[in-house]
Design an enzyme around this catalytic site. Structure first.
Site, PDB file in Angstrom:
ATOM      1  N   MET A 102       0.447  11.723  -1.062  1.00 10.59           N
ATOM      2  CA  MET A 102      -0.203  12.909  -0.486  1.00 10.59           C
ATOM      3  C   MET A 102       0.422  14.173  -1.070  1.00 10.59           C
ATOM      4  O   MET A 102       1.637  14.237  -1.250  1.00 10.59           O
ATOM      5  CB  MET A 102      -0.011  12.919   1.035  1.00 10.59           C
ATOM      6  CG  MET A 102      -0.475  11.637   1.724  1.00 10.59           C
ATOM      7  SD  MET A 102      -0.416  11.815   3.515  1.00 10.59           S
ATOM      8  CE  MET A 102      -0.704  10.108   4.029  1.00 10.59           C
ATOM      9  N   HIS A 134       0.854  -1.192   0.000  1.00  9.15           N
ATOM     10  CA  HIS A 134       0.000   0.000   0.000  1.00  9.15           C
ATOM     11  C   HIS A 134       0.888   1.240   0.000  1.00  9.15           C
ATOM     12  O   HIS A 134       1.737   1.408   0.878  1.00  9.15           O
ATOM     13  CB  HIS A 134      -0.898  -0.026   1.236  1.00  9.15           C
ATOM     14  CG  HIS A 134      -1.902   1.078   1.294  1.00  9.15           C
ATOM     15  ND1 HIS A 134      -3.123   1.019   0.658  1.00  9.15           N
ATOM     16  CD2 HIS A 134      -1.871   2.280   1.927  1.00  9.15           C
ATOM     17  CE1 HIS A 134      -3.802   2.128   0.904  1.00  9.15           C
ATOM     18  NE2 HIS A 134      -3.061   2.927   1.669  1.00  9.15           N
ATOM     19  N   ASP A 149      -8.540   1.194   5.978  1.00  8.64           N
ATOM     20  CA  ASP A 149      -7.212   1.807   6.085  1.00  8.64           C
ATOM     21  C   ASP A 149      -7.230   2.838   7.201  1.00  8.64           C
ATOM     22  O   ASP A 149      -8.023   3.778   7.171  1.00  8.64           O
ATOM     23  CB  ASP A 149      -6.889   2.478   4.736  1.00  8.64           C
ATOM     24  CG  ASP A 149      -5.541   3.163   4.703  1.00  8.64           C
ATOM     25  OD1 ASP A 149      -4.747   2.980   5.647  1.00  8.64           O
ATOM     26  OD2 ASP A 149      -5.288   3.882   3.721  1.00  8.64           O
TER      27      ASP A 149
HETATM   28  C1  DX5 Z   1      -3.483   7.549   6.160  1.00  9.06           C
HETATM   29  C2  DX5 Z   1      -2.994   6.537   5.166  1.00  9.06           C
HETATM   30  C3  DX5 Z   1      -2.811   5.185   5.729  1.00  9.06           C
HETATM   31  C4  DX5 Z   1      -1.753   5.126   6.785  1.00  9.06           C
HETATM   32  C5  DX5 Z   1      -2.151   4.062   7.752  1.00  9.06           C
HETATM   33  O1  DX5 Z   1      -3.869   8.699   5.498  1.00  9.06           O
HETATM   34  O2  DX5 Z   1      -3.920   6.408   4.107  1.00  9.06           O
HETATM   35  O3  DX5 Z   1      -2.552   4.227   4.719  1.00  9.06           O
HETATM   36  O4  DX5 Z   1      -0.487   4.816   6.305  1.00  9.06           O
HETATM   37  O5  DX5 Z   1      -1.246   4.084   8.798  1.00  9.06           O
HETATM   38  P1  DX5 Z   1      -1.584   3.372  10.165  1.00  9.06           P
HETATM   39  O6  DX5 Z   1      -1.798   1.916   9.872  1.00  9.06           O
HETATM   40  O7  DX5 Z   1      -0.364   3.641  10.982  1.00  9.06           O
HETATM   41  O8  DX5 Z   1      -2.820   4.021  10.716  1.00  9.06           O
HETATM   42 ZN    ZN Z   2      -3.623   4.695   2.720  1.00 11.67          ZN
END
Ligand code: DX5
Ligand code: ZN
Length: 223
Positions: A36, A32, A174
């Protein structure tokens, strides 16, 4: 039955190639990748150049989560970089159907993400064009946030709708997923589990195995 997609947002960015390999060796199903842009979300991460550089380091599918404004502008770049799944945010695009079609035309599998406050209803008309629906369980932008259990009813609603309509769409969650919340998400209907901190904080292989076990146990005890 359950796919685990480690988010490299929680990996060591100075050695991402090796981090992706650790996920592969640890039994991950997807990688994944969180993109951003500092506009759709406050944070800035990486773009097509980094994804292309990572592509030779693993055979696992790249599950690319685009948290960028008007992602339609970059479909070609991300497809060429090696995005197998390309997920855009419903909230980031005025004409998401066009962008989803463009993603398929470029040979990637289209996904649609919805933020915690976006209803399933708002996404329903697009589901037929999708390969994956991502229900965010945190506000997008940062790793390491707390899981929002108030989103679980929406995951259940999505599971029910996809089953009733016979839509073969992967349902992904997620944000804030760990050994405990993975079970809750799978019980509610999720089948693809993204985890960043939960995978990369500690031993990757055993973390993946524990999260998978929790999700599979959750599957066996539906709500
Ligand atoms: C947040 C991301 C996630 C993030 C999840 O905006 O889309 O994919 O990396 O991280 P964890 O598992 O640490 O919440
Ligand atoms: Zn994500």
């Amino acid at each position: 039955m359950i796919k685990i997609a480690p988010s490299i947002l929680a990996a060591d960015f100075s050695r991402l190639g090796e981090e992706v390999k650790r996920a592969e060796r640890g039994g991950a199903d997807y990688v994944h990748i969180d993109v951003m842009d500092g506009l759709f979300v406050p944070n800035i991460t990486l773009g097509p150049l980094v994804i292309a550089a990572l592509r030779p380091h693993t055979d696992l599918p790249f599950d690319v989560h685009l948290m960028i404004q008007r992602p339609g502008r970059y479909v070609k770049e991300f497809a060429e970089a090696g995005a197998n799944i390309m997920t855009i945010h419903l909230e980031a695009e005025e004409e998401p159907a066009e962008t989803l079609a463009a993603i398929r035309d470029h040979g990637s599998r289209p996904g649609l993400a919805i933020k915690p406050n976006t209803t399933l209803e708002a996404a329903k008309s697009l589901l037929r064009d999708l390969d994956l629906l991502l229900v965010m369980t945190v506000e997008p932008g940062f790793g390491g946030q707390a899981f929002m259990s108030e989103v679980l009813p929406k995951v259940e609603e999505a599971r029910e709708f996809l089953d009733e309509e016979g839509l073969p769409i992967e349902l992904e969650v997620d944000g804030g997923i760990d050994v405990v919340t993975a079970g809750m998400a799978a019980r509610a209907g999720a089948r693809v589990i993204v985890a960043g901190t939960g995978v990369y904080d500690g031993r990757v292989g055993s973390n993946i195995a524990k999260i998978r076990k929790s999700a599979e146990d959750g599957l066996e005890s539906p709500p």
